[in-house]
Structure formats: C-alpha cells, structure tokens
Design an enzyme around this catalytic site. Structure first.
Site, PDB file in Angstrom:
ATOM      1  CD  GLU A  23      79.364  48.341  20.465  1.00  0.00           C
ATOM      2  OE1 GLU A  23      80.630  48.831  20.653  1.00  0.00           O
ATOM      3  OE2 GLU A  23      78.773  48.272  21.751  1.00  0.00           O
ATOM      4  CG  ASN A 153      80.799  47.715  26.405  1.00  0.00           C
ATOM      5  OD1 ASN A 153      81.545  47.850  25.160  1.00  0.00           O
ATOM      6  ND2 ASN A 153      79.563  47.393  26.281  1.00  0.00           N
ATOM      7  CG  ASP A 212      77.886  50.404  24.831  1.00  0.00           C
ATOM      8  OD1 ASP A 212      79.129  49.651  24.397  1.00  0.00           O
ATOM      9  OD2 ASP A 212      76.844  49.861  24.567  1.00  0.00           O
TER      10      ASP A 212
END
Length: 305
Positions: A23, A153, A212
């Site tokens: 991430e 996000n 995302d």
C-alpha cells in the site's frame, strides 16, 4: 499465461518479494527511490531502481502510509499513531497518539498536501457502519476533517491544489472537495464518481472493482486502483474514464508516479486472504507492478512534522 496476464503485456514488476498487502507507494523526490508499506506485514520497504537495492524496516504494528520530510526522515502513520522515522538509523520519534480505538480502527491511506500538512484516513475494521474519518496533522495538532466513510482511500489533490479527492472503498464512491490551500480546509463535499457495487454471487470476472488508492498526473487526471477489479483507471477531471489498464493481479491497491521523469507508474498490490486458486493464477499478487505512461505525475509533497 492466464487471461489476466495476457491482457497486461505492458506491465512489469520490480524484483522484490511480494507483500501481504502492499500500500501507499511513494516516490521520494530527493532519494529517487520508491517507498511502500506492507500494512499487515508491519513493514516499510524501499527500492532503488538504479542499483536494484531493496531495504525494509520492521515495526511492531501496522504501517499504513508515509510521506517524505526534508532532512531525510519520513512521517509514518501507524496503527499506534503518527511518528517521525529516520531510515538511516531505524529510529522513530512519536508525534501523535491515534485519534481512535486501535482495537477496531487503524490509519490507512494518506499523504501530505502541497503545503506540507499530513493527511491520513482510517479504516473501521468491523465495516458495519461508516465510522472511519480523515485527519490532518498540522502545527503539532491532529484534527478530524471529514467523516462518514468505512474505508478511507484515494486521497489526492488537483495540480492547482484547489480540489481534493477522497474515497470510501466499501461504498464504491470517490468524493471531491473544494480545498483551501491557505487554511488547509475542505468544503463542498460531493460525489465525484460512483461505481457499481458487487452483487451477491457475482463472478469477479464481471465485477469492475472498487476504488482504492490513487494519484493525479500533471493534466489533472486521477489514476485509481480498482481493488478486486484487476485494473487501474485514468479518470478525467470530469470523472470520465479515459484509459483502462488491465493488470495481471486481482487486487491492485494504489498507483504512484516515479522515475526521473515521473512517467513510471508504480502499482502496489495485495495477496492477503486471497483464494489459493487465484494466487496460483496470479503469481505477481502482492508485488509492485510498473507501467510506463505518457503524461508525468505530480511529485510527492514533503510533510512538515
């Protein structure tokens, strides 16, 4: 070669072992290196494309996102709060305690704004109500700036710094805000793009994914990873799909722009809790993918701790 790989022959991969849930990739403007987090792996990674060197640092809790700090340090958002981290020594200095109950919530996506304020959203782990929020770290204070989501996000800013984007992955929705650069405040929240929700029993091959992490290029277009959708989209400032890049993994998590010309798109991905048959078909799951693009991205902003 499987059907996902066949559709992604322009996509490469960096030679580093996969993360459980990669991430928040960040191309460091000064070091010319890529940083990214493995949230459940409790690791911060750095890769130097010029030398091929890979470094990693282990923590005792989830590592959600990072931003560069002038002087060589990084500002990290951990489940346990914000810290100033020095990669040269491996030492951290606490900045702020978590503004939530860490038993059920953690920091997730975040980055610095153009003025150097650090912003980080949270993920409410029960996912049974929109209890997550967006926080701003500025002048030594951590304050709540937006709320009403379940999985924060997609944080990014337009090239002129006057529009901020933020998404709720669970709700399949990307929001836009008016952003005041001088005050660091959000207003005028509106639905910018909304994607169809996965229906019960729907095959993943028929599902486009949910938004995302994201980054913005110099033309103001928003590149967003579509988790479980095996793709990254480039959206115009009006929210129109200009480009779809099919990927050889099911779960991309976030793109960022890197390389000397900021024309390499680095895409983190996840493999945690994915079915064994899917992982067998998608060996790059959890790896950092690469894609060359024509329009450069905006450089990462430095945070002021």
């Amino acid at each position: 070669m499987n059907e996902l790989q066949a559709a992604a022959d322009a996509v490469g991969v960096i030679p580093v072992a996969p993360s459980l849930l990669g991430e928040s990739p960040m191309w460091h403007p000064g070091e010319q290196c890529l940083y990214w987090c493995d949230i459940p792996g409790h690791k911060l990674n750095r890769f130097d494309p010029a030398s091929g060197r890979h470094d990693e640092w282990a923590f005792d809790t989830d590592v959600a996102c990072c931003a560069p700090v002038l002087g060589g340090e990084l500002l990290l958002a951990l489940r346990s709060g914000l810290v100033n981290f020095d990669p040269r020594t491996g030492k951290s200095r606490p900045l702020a305690k978590p503004p939530y109950d860490p038993a059920v919530e953690r920091f997730n996506d975040g980055k610095a704004d153009p003025q150097g304020r650090m912003w980080a959203g949270t993920l409410y782990e029960p996912k049974d109500r929109p209890a997550a929020a967006l926080y701003r770290w500025s002048a030594g204070k951590l304050t709540r700036q937006a709320e009403g989501v379940t999985t924060a996000n997609g944080l990014a800013w337009s090239p002129d710094g006057r529009t901020a984007y933020w998404s709720d992955t669970k709700a399949h929705t990307i929001y836009a805000f008016d952003f005041d650069p001088s005050q660091g405040t959000l207003s005028g929240k509106r639905v910018w793009v909304q994607f169809p929700v996965k229906q019960p029993g729907m095959d993943l091959a028929d599902y486009g994914g949910r938004p995302d992490g994201a980054s913005v290029d110099t033309e103001g277009c928003y590149w967003v990873a579509m988790f479980e959708g095996a793709r990254v989209l480039r959206l115009s400032p009006r929210g129109e799909v200009l480009r779809e890049v099919r990927l050889p993994v099911r779960c991309p998590t976030m793109p960022c722009f890197g390389g000397p010309d900021l024309k390499t798109l680095y895409i983190t991905t996840g493999r945690e809790n994915r079915p064994a048959d899917e992982l067998a078909r998608t060996p790059w799951a959890g790896a950092v993918l690469t894609l060359q693009v024509d329009v450069p991205g905006l450089p990462a902003n430095f945070a002021r701790p």
